[in-house]
Write a protein that holds these residues in place. Structure first.
Motif, PDB file in Angstrom:
ATOM      1  N   PHE A 327     -36.504 -27.009 -50.901  1.00  0.00           N
ATOM      2  CA  PHE A 327     -36.664 -26.455 -49.562  1.00  0.00           C
ATOM      3  C   PHE A 327     -36.270 -24.970 -49.548  1.00  0.00           C
ATOM      4  O   PHE A 327     -37.003 -24.122 -49.031  1.00  0.00           O
ATOM      5  N   ILE A 328     -35.106 -24.641 -50.148  1.00  0.00           N
ATOM      6  CA  ILE A 328     -34.638 -23.242 -50.169  1.00  0.00           C
ATOM      7  C   ILE A 328     -35.576 -22.368 -51.004  1.00  0.00           C
ATOM      8  O   ILE A 328     -35.909 -21.247 -50.618  1.00  0.00           O
ATOM      9  N   THR A 329     -36.006 -22.893 -52.149  1.00  0.00           N
ATOM     10  CA  THR A 329     -36.896 -22.113 -53.019  1.00  0.00           C
ATOM     11  C   THR A 329     -38.193 -21.780 -52.312  1.00  0.00           C
ATOM     12  O   THR A 329     -38.675 -20.632 -52.355  1.00  0.00           O
ATOM     13  N   LEU A 330     -38.794 -22.758 -51.647  1.00  0.00           N
ATOM     14  CA  LEU A 330     -40.051 -22.511 -50.936  1.00  0.00           C
ATOM     15  C   LEU A 330     -39.841 -21.559 -49.761  1.00  0.00           C
ATOM     16  O   LEU A 330     -40.727 -20.756 -49.436  1.00  0.00           O
ATOM     17  N   ALA A 331     -38.668 -21.626 -49.132  1.00  0.00           N
ATOM     18  CA  ALA A 331     -38.373 -20.690 -48.039  1.00  0.00           C
ATOM     19  C   ALA A 331     -38.277 -19.253 -48.572  1.00  0.00           C
ATOM     20  O   ALA A 331     -38.796 -18.310 -47.951  1.00  0.00           O
ATOM     21  N   VAL A 332     -37.609 -19.070 -49.701  1.00  0.00           N
ATOM     22  CA  VAL A 332     -37.498 -17.730 -50.301  1.00  0.00           C
ATOM     23  C   VAL A 332     -38.879 -17.208 -50.698  1.00  0.00           C
ATOM     24  O   VAL A 332     -39.208 -16.040 -50.483  1.00  0.00           O
ATOM     25  N   ILE A 333     -39.703 -18.084 -51.295  1.00  0.00           N
ATOM     26  CA  ILE A 333     -41.059 -17.678 -51.672  1.00  0.00           C
ATOM     27  C   ILE A 333     -41.866 -17.294 -50.437  1.00  0.00           C
ATOM     28  O   ILE A 333     -42.680 -16.364 -50.461  1.00  0.00           O
ATOM     29  N   SER A 334     -41.636 -17.998 -49.336  1.00  0.00           N
ATOM     30  CA  SER A 334     -42.348 -17.696 -48.089  1.00  0.00           C
ATOM     31  C   SER A 334     -42.058 -16.284 -47.612  1.00  0.00           C
ATOM     32  O   SER A 334     -42.939 -15.580 -47.119  1.00  0.00           O
ATOM     33  N   LEU A 335     -40.800 -15.852 -47.745  1.00  0.00           N
ATOM     34  CA  LEU A 335     -40.449 -14.484 -47.356  1.00  0.00           C
ATOM     35  C   LEU A 335     -41.234 -13.460 -48.161  1.00  0.00           C
ATOM     36  O   LEU A 335     -41.697 -12.450 -47.629  1.00  0.00           O
ATOM     37  N   GLU A 336     -41.396 -13.720 -49.462  1.00  0.00           N
ATOM     38  CA  GLU A 336     -42.146 -12.794 -50.300  1.00  0.00           C
ATOM     39  C   GLU A 336     -43.637 -12.823 -49.965  1.00  0.00           C
ATOM     40  O   GLU A 336     -44.307 -11.785 -49.952  1.00  0.00           O
ATOM     41  N   ILE A 337     -44.181 -14.013 -49.679  1.00  0.00           N
ATOM     42  CA  ILE A 337     -45.600 -14.118 -49.313  1.00  0.00           C
ATOM     43  C   ILE A 337     -45.871 -13.353 -48.021  1.00  0.00           C
ATOM     44  O   ILE A 337     -46.867 -12.620 -47.903  1.00  0.00           O
ATOM     45  N   PHE A 338     -44.955 -13.496 -47.049  1.00  0.00           N
ATOM     46  CA  PHE A 338     -45.158 -12.769 -45.793  1.00  0.00           C
ATOM     47  C   PHE A 338     -45.029 -11.257 -46.009  1.00  0.00           C
ATOM     48  O   PHE A 338     -45.713 -10.471 -45.342  1.00  0.00           O
ATOM     49  N   GLN A 339     -44.166 -10.845 -46.944  1.00  0.00           N
ATOM     50  CA  GLN A 339     -44.040  -9.419 -47.219  1.00  0.00           C
ATOM     51  C   GLN A 339     -45.366  -8.845 -47.715  1.00  0.00           C
ATOM     52  O   GLN A 339     -45.744  -7.731 -47.350  1.00  0.00           O
ATOM     53  N   ILE A 340     -46.070  -9.610 -48.543  1.00  0.00           N
ATOM     54  CA  ILE A 340     -47.381  -9.156 -49.029  1.00  0.00           C
ATOM     55  C   ILE A 340     -48.350  -9.004 -47.856  1.00  0.00           C
ATOM     56  O   ILE A 340     -49.080  -8.004 -47.750  1.00  0.00           O
ATOM     57  N   LYS A 341     -48.362 -10.004 -46.947  1.00  0.00           N
ATOM     58  CA  LYS A 341     -49.250  -9.907 -45.796  1.00  0.00           C
ATOM     59  C   LYS A 341     -48.839  -8.747 -44.900  1.00  0.00           C
ATOM     60  O   LYS A 341     -49.697  -8.026 -44.357  1.00  0.00           O
ATOM     61  N   TYR A 342     -47.540  -8.536 -44.747  1.00  0.00           N
ATOM     62  CA  TYR A 342     -47.028  -7.436 -43.914  1.00  0.00           C
ATOM     63  C   TYR A 342     -47.510  -6.085 -44.443  1.00  0.00           C
ATOM     64  O   TYR A 342     -47.911  -5.209 -43.683  1.00  0.00           O
TER      65      TYR A 342
END
Length: 708
Positions: A327-342
């Protein structure tokens, strides 16, 4: 907006929980699929089961002789083979007796003697495989269970015998006798598969082998029971699939909603540089940890750890730990994925210019650089420094308004800044003026000027100044040397021209005497002709050297055979060489070496070298001429000097000099200078080497294929 952000966070958390739970639910399935089939296991260890059976027979019956030999096998070879097979069987027995999971039971059916390991588990636990090998009194073999006689039969023991023969062949070839070799025996007459060396198949022995359904990591067989790469592949694939799902989720969700959500908003308060470093560190740590944790859970190592540490509730805690980590790993990856979209949503250039830490630092550096570029190091810096200190003081006053003692500290700080910066700036100004003063002295011709002091920020200029001074001094010395050489050349040429002219004039006066007899007159005419020829040769040589130096030498280039040209010049000069008793020894690597050169000029080169040898070589000595073909054509003339060579290799070709420093020899004294000039004008090289009385003239010309 807050409602949308709440909905986003709820869906986001549910998505993470569903993906984490789904991955955990597949662990048991992955473990089952990573297990090797019983057929593969029994086939892989088939040969080892043969060794195990022999080892158990040997352990139960110490008198059992494993190998038997034919009469043609010498005794020392038998001893070597027996020692080897006994060591192998001893190691095999150690392996199965020390293994935590492997089970066996061996019974001598004649004496009922028994040897076993984990016998109590053979009936209780589920088996990955189990079989029994029955060795009868007539050496026949009967199989029961998961291993049949198509896989395990007498050919296994023939293979063991061949392995023994391989060992002997690879390690003891030096023990063969000469007689064996002469008789043509192959390993003393022993061949693979014959009866010279064979394994004595056990008799009256029943052996049962088994392996439990669940094999622990410490077992010798674990690596062949489970394909551990399956677990790594599953964890990596699961991670990639989850990342893809998260990427699609963030792709369809509006960026303005996500960037204001509590978790994402706090992260994006950081500058991009720090954020990228932080996220990269967290992602690498969590992904690595998650994959390793998944593998250790799938292969039961994590459960064994809990058991060894006496931690209760492992069956419940381990799934919870795995769920939280995923759960934590996927949450951290989500932050990076959103940074790319940002980044793409707001524009890459705007992101780089406004959000990154590097861009912020660049802006500050650019501002300070612009201010520093206005400094004039040749003028007083006090006013400029005072201006910056006052601005800094105002800033400090503003920052200290919330603290009553800040005013006093700001004044002290401002004074310290002024003193320190003023001192540093004046040091820079002094260093600058030292560089300027040294440059002026150098311009006035003072080459002794040298800067020893530390110039701080101008230390790089100090090194450059040192190089400029050395280069300038070297150039002046070279020019002075060149002028001196020209003056010396003119002086020497004048002297050499004056000598034959004076002789010619004197002989002309003598010839005007009417009282001279015919014989004396004839002698004077011969001397007059000799001096006129010498004068002509001198003038022609001077013209040739001047043409080369002025660049007016015209070349008629053609493909010529260097070897033939050397031989032709040698033949032309043979009278002079034989008169001196010189023996010419040639060493040519090839009979024909083609170079693209001017034939006349090249012939003149060789002629001058032969002439030089005939004049200055020691009488009745040997002269060596070598031609080597490497990257280019190398031609070497070697001889022993008649006189002591009290000059350098450079002097003999650069100056108007003869080998014995005499002005009374025939010739112009420019022979080697012409050789050097004619060689270099044809893109070759020429140099002299002097070693005691050994004189070497070395030429290099390009081969014709190199010029093409």
């Amino acid at each position: 907006m807050k409602k949308k952000q709440g909905i986003f966070l709820v869906i986001f958390c549910l998505l993470l929980a569903i993906m984490s739970g789904t991955v955990l639910s597949l662990y048991d399935n992955v473990r089952e699929h990573s297990k090797v089939s019983k057929e593969d296991i029994t086939l892989h260890y088939c040969d080892e089961f043969g060794y195990y059976a022999l080892a158990l027979q040997k352990a139960m019956n110490p008198d059992y002789k494993v190998l038997s030999y034919g009469k043609e096998v010498p005794e020392y070879m038998q001893n070597i083979c027996d020692e080897y097979i006994n060591d192998v069987l001893k190691n095999s027995l150690t392996v199965i007796q020390s293994d935590s999971d492997f089970m066996f039971q061996a019974v001598d059916t004649k004496t009922n003697k028994e040897l076993s390991h984990h016998k109590e588990n053979m009936e209780k636990t589920d088996k990955l495989f189990q079989f029994t090998i029955q060795f009868h009194a007539d050496s026949s073999i009967q199989m029961k269970g998961d291993l049949d006689d198509r896989i395990f039969n007498q050919s296994i023991f023939e293979s063991i015998a061949n392995n023994v023969l391989d060992y002997y062949r690879d390690r003891y070839m030096d023990l063969y006798s000469v007689e064996d070799v002469e008789n043509g025996f192959d390993y003393h007459g022993v061949h693979y598969g014959d009866e010279s060396i064979k394994v004595n198949i056990p008799k009256n022995l029943s052996v049962s082998f088994a392996l439990p359904q669940e094999v622990t990591k410490s077992s010798h067989y674990y690596g062949n029971v489970y394909y551990e790469s399956y677990a790594y592949a599953f964890a990596a694939t699961a991670m990639a699939v989850c990342c893809g799902i998260l990427f699609m989720y963030f792709l369809i969700y509006p960026v303005r909603v996500v960037e204001n959500a509590p978790l994402f908003k706090r992260i994006y308060h950081l500058k991009a540089g720090l954020r990228i470093l932080l996220m990269a560190f967290l992602i690498s740590i969590w992904i690595t940890s998650t994959i390793m944790l998944s593998v250790f859970t799938i292969n039961k190592e994590f459960y064994e750890f809990f058991h060894q540490m006496n931690i209760g509730g492992g069956n419940m805690l381990i799934p919870i730990i795995n769920f939280v980590v995923w759960f934590i790993t996927l949450a951290v990856i989500s932050l990076e994925i959103f940074q790319i979209k940002y980044i793409f949503a707001h524009g890459i250039m705007r992101y780089l210019k406004e959000d990154t830490l590097i861009a912020s630092l660049i802006r500050k550096i650019k501002s300070y650089s612009h201010r520093l570029s206005e400094f004039d190091l040749s003028n007083s810096l006090d006013k400029t420094i005072l201006k910056f200190v006052l601005i800094n003081t105002i800033i400090i006053f503003i920052m200290c308004t919330i603290w009553v003692f800040g005013y006093f500290l700001a004044i002290v700080y401002a004074l310290l800044c002024f003193v320190w910066i003023s001192k540093k700036a004046k040091k820079i100004q002094q260093d600058y003026l030292k560089i300027i003063d040294a440059a002026k002295q150098l311009g006035n011709g003072n080459f002794d000027v040298n800067i020893q002091e530390d110039l701080g920020m101008f230390n790089g200029l100090k090194e450059d100044f040192s190089h400029i001074r050395d280069g300038f001094e070297k150039a002046v010395k070279e020019e002075t040397k060149s002028q001196n050489m020209k003056t010396e050349l003119i002086s020497n040429v004048s002297h050499d021209l004056k000598t034959p002219l004076t002789c010619i004039k004197n002989y002309i006066v003598l010839l005007q005497d009417d009282q001279l007899d015919e014989a004396t007159r004839h002698e004077y005419l011969e001397n007059l002709n000799q001096y006129s020829n010498r004068l002509t040769t001198l003038i022609e040589d001077l013209f040739d050297v001047s043409k080369v130096n002025s660049g007016n030498m015209k070349l008629s280039l053609m493909d010529i055979n260097i070897i033939a040209l050397i031989e032709q010049a040698q033949a032309e000069c043979m009278d002079q060489l034989e008169e001196k008793g010189l023996n010419i020894i040639t060493c040519f690597e090839e009979s024909e070496i083609i170079c693209h050169l001017d034939g006349d000029k090249t012939y003149r080169i060789f002629e001058n070298l032969f002439t030089n040898i005939s004049k200055y070589a020691m009488p009745n000595s040997r002269v060596y001429i070598e031609v080597h073909v490497k990257d280019d054509v190398e031609i070497i003339f070697k001889n022993i000097s008649m006189e002591q060579m009290n000059f350098t290799a450079e002097e003999i070709v650069d100056r108007f000099v003869r080998g014995d420093k005499s002005r009374h020899e025939t010739g112009s004294g420019l022979g080697l200078a012409i050789v050097k000039s004619f060689t270099e004008v044809q893109q070759g090289s020429f140099h002299i080497e002097i070693d005691g009385d050994l004189f070497k003239a070395i030429l290099h010309f390009k081969k014709v294929q190199d010029q093409a």
